[in-house]
Design a protein around this motif. Structure first.
Motif, PDB file in Angstrom:
ATOM      1  N   UNK A  56     -13.889   6.708 -14.243  1.00  0.00           N
ATOM      2  CA  UNK A  56     -12.527   6.245 -14.463  1.00  0.00           C
ATOM      3  C   UNK A  56     -11.570   7.268 -13.864  1.00  0.00           C
ATOM      4  N   UNK A  57     -10.512   6.777 -13.255  1.00  0.00           N
ATOM      5  CA  UNK A  57      -9.576   7.660 -12.572  1.00  0.00           C
ATOM      6  C   UNK A  57      -8.153   7.394 -13.024  1.00  0.00           C
ATOM      7  N   UNK A  58      -7.368   8.451 -13.039  1.00  0.00           N
ATOM      8  CA  UNK A  58      -5.923   8.353 -13.237  1.00  0.00           C
ATOM      9  C   UNK A  58      -5.293   8.513 -11.852  1.00  0.00           C
ATOM     10  N   UNK A  59      -4.453   7.561 -11.460  1.00  0.00           N
ATOM     11  CA  UNK A  59      -3.891   7.584 -10.114  1.00  0.00           C
ATOM     12  C   UNK A  59      -2.371   7.492 -10.171  1.00  0.00           C
ATOM     13  N   UNK A  60      -1.726   8.114  -9.180  1.00  0.00           N
ATOM     14  CA  UNK A  60      -0.285   7.984  -8.991  1.00  0.00           C
ATOM     15  C   UNK A  60      -0.047   7.584  -7.541  1.00  0.00           C
ATOM     16  N   UNK A  61       1.095   6.997  -7.286  1.00  0.00           N
ATOM     17  CA  UNK A  61       1.451   6.596  -5.934  1.00  0.00           C
ATOM     18  C   UNK A  61       2.149   7.761  -5.249  1.00  0.00           C
ATOM     19  N   UNK A  62       1.590   8.205  -4.121  1.00  0.00           N
ATOM     20  CA  UNK A  62       2.164   9.323  -3.368  1.00  0.00           C
ATOM     21  C   UNK A  62       2.199   8.958  -1.891  1.00  0.00           C
ATOM     22  N   UNK A  63       3.399   8.916  -1.323  1.00  0.00           N
ATOM     23  CA  UNK A  63       3.596   8.584   0.090  1.00  0.00           C
ATOM     24  C   UNK A  63       2.952   7.246   0.440  1.00  0.00           C
ATOM     25  N   UNK A  64       3.106   6.291  -0.466  1.00  0.00           N
ATOM     26  CA  UNK A  64       2.608   4.950  -0.217  1.00  0.00           C
ATOM     27  C   UNK A  64       1.125   4.761  -0.464  1.00  0.00           C
ATOM     28  N   UNK A  65       0.428   5.816  -0.901  1.00  0.00           N
ATOM     29  CA  UNK A  65      -1.003   5.716  -1.172  1.00  0.00           C
ATOM     30  C   UNK A  65      -1.297   6.171  -2.593  1.00  0.00           C
ATOM     31  N   UNK A  66      -2.350   5.625  -3.167  1.00  0.00           N
ATOM     32  CA  UNK A  66      -2.763   6.044  -4.493  1.00  0.00           C
ATOM     33  C   UNK A  66      -3.504   7.380  -4.400  1.00  0.00           C
ATOM     34  N   UNK A  67      -3.116   8.305  -5.252  1.00  0.00           N
ATOM     35  CA  UNK A  67      -3.733   9.618  -5.283  1.00  0.00           C
ATOM     36  C   UNK A  67      -4.404   9.815  -6.636  1.00  0.00           C
TER      37      UNK A  67
END
Length: 267
Positions: A74-85
């Motif tokens: 399972x991952x926690x992701x944020x949107x950075x420069x149009x991509x999920x990080x």
């Protein structure tokens, strides 16, 4: 994993927690390069000096792990420069007691693997087998010998996870810049909620400061599996720890480890 900071920070805007996908592998590898667990740092002091090399190594096993139905990442992701990080991750397995033997548990499927579309697959990474031996994985021999003793202690102690239905938390990490924002807690509590619903415990084996993090969530150490080593890789006894010896602490160049267990309140 680096222990989350005690200072409270704002929750990242737009953060999402979900199951990892093949397309997450490069970003997930970036996370593991930036936040290696303390056991790895204790044994291999040059890991952080070789990010490209370690990224390739992580991509290799992660490709298989995200497609393994018995391993749930399972991952926690944020949107950075149009991509999920990927900024946080946890890895889970589930064990069930074999009804035929009634004694040993076996790893079972946790999720269904969906076919990977070409657009959802991560780009190929050059993992040429003829490359030079890993420079990042040159071990500190004394520390590696110490950790081998720690693993021997774990294997010699009765392992309840192998004889009971349970969840196992195999990995947990958060990017340093995102620590102290509740991400690791959220990733861990997902498993705690599942375990509570099913009435089974969670087991985790870890080292270093993260043991304190698990303790705050209600995990307890299994005393027979505890070990402490100083900066020279020497054993520190439980009695020495109780009487104030702190040479095993990460800040002093040492390390400690143990298996921990969390049991649902209603069990």
């Amino acid at each position: 994993m680096h222990t989350p900071s005690r200072m409270s920070k704002p929750q990242p805007p737009g953060i999402q927690v979900r199951q990892a996908r093949p397309a997450d592998v490069p970003s997930l590898a970036d996370l593991l390069v930036a936040a290696p667990d303390e056991g790895s740092l204790y044994q291999f002091p040059h890991i952080l000096e070789h990010p490209v090399e370690m990224h390739k190594l992580h991509v290799g096993w992660l490709r298989q792990a995200v497609q393994d139905p018995t391993t749930l990442i399972r991952v926690a992701v944020v949107l950075a420069e149009g991509k999920e990080r990927v900024v946080g991750y946890s890895s889970w397995t589930r064990r069930e007691v074999d009804t035929e033997s009634g004694e040993k548990s076996r790893i079972v499927e946790l999720h269904t693997v969906e076919p990977t579309a070409a657009a959802d697959s991560e780009p190929e990474t050059d993992t040429n087998s003829s490359a030079e031996p890993s420079k990042a994985l040159v071990p500190n021999k004394a520390h590696t010998a110490a950790m081998k003793r720690g693993r021997a202690l774990l294997s010699s102690s009765p392992n309840p996870s192998k004889t009971t239905s349970c969840y196992e938390l195999g990995g947990l990490a958060t990017l340093p810049a995102y620590q102290g924002q509740g991400i690791a807690s959220s990733l861990t509590r997902w498993g705690m909620d599942r375990a509570a619903e099913e009435g089974v415990p969670i087991f985790v084996t870890s080292q270093g400061q993260v043991l304190e993090f698990y303790g705050k969530l209600g995990f307890r150490r299994i005393e027979s599996t505890e070990y402490w080593f100083d900066e020279e890789g020497r054993d520190v006894t439980q009695e020495e720890v109780r009487t104030g010896n702190e040479t095993w602490k990460t800040s002093s160049g040492g390390i400690s480890g143990a298996m921990m267990v969390w049991t649902p309140p209603n069990v």
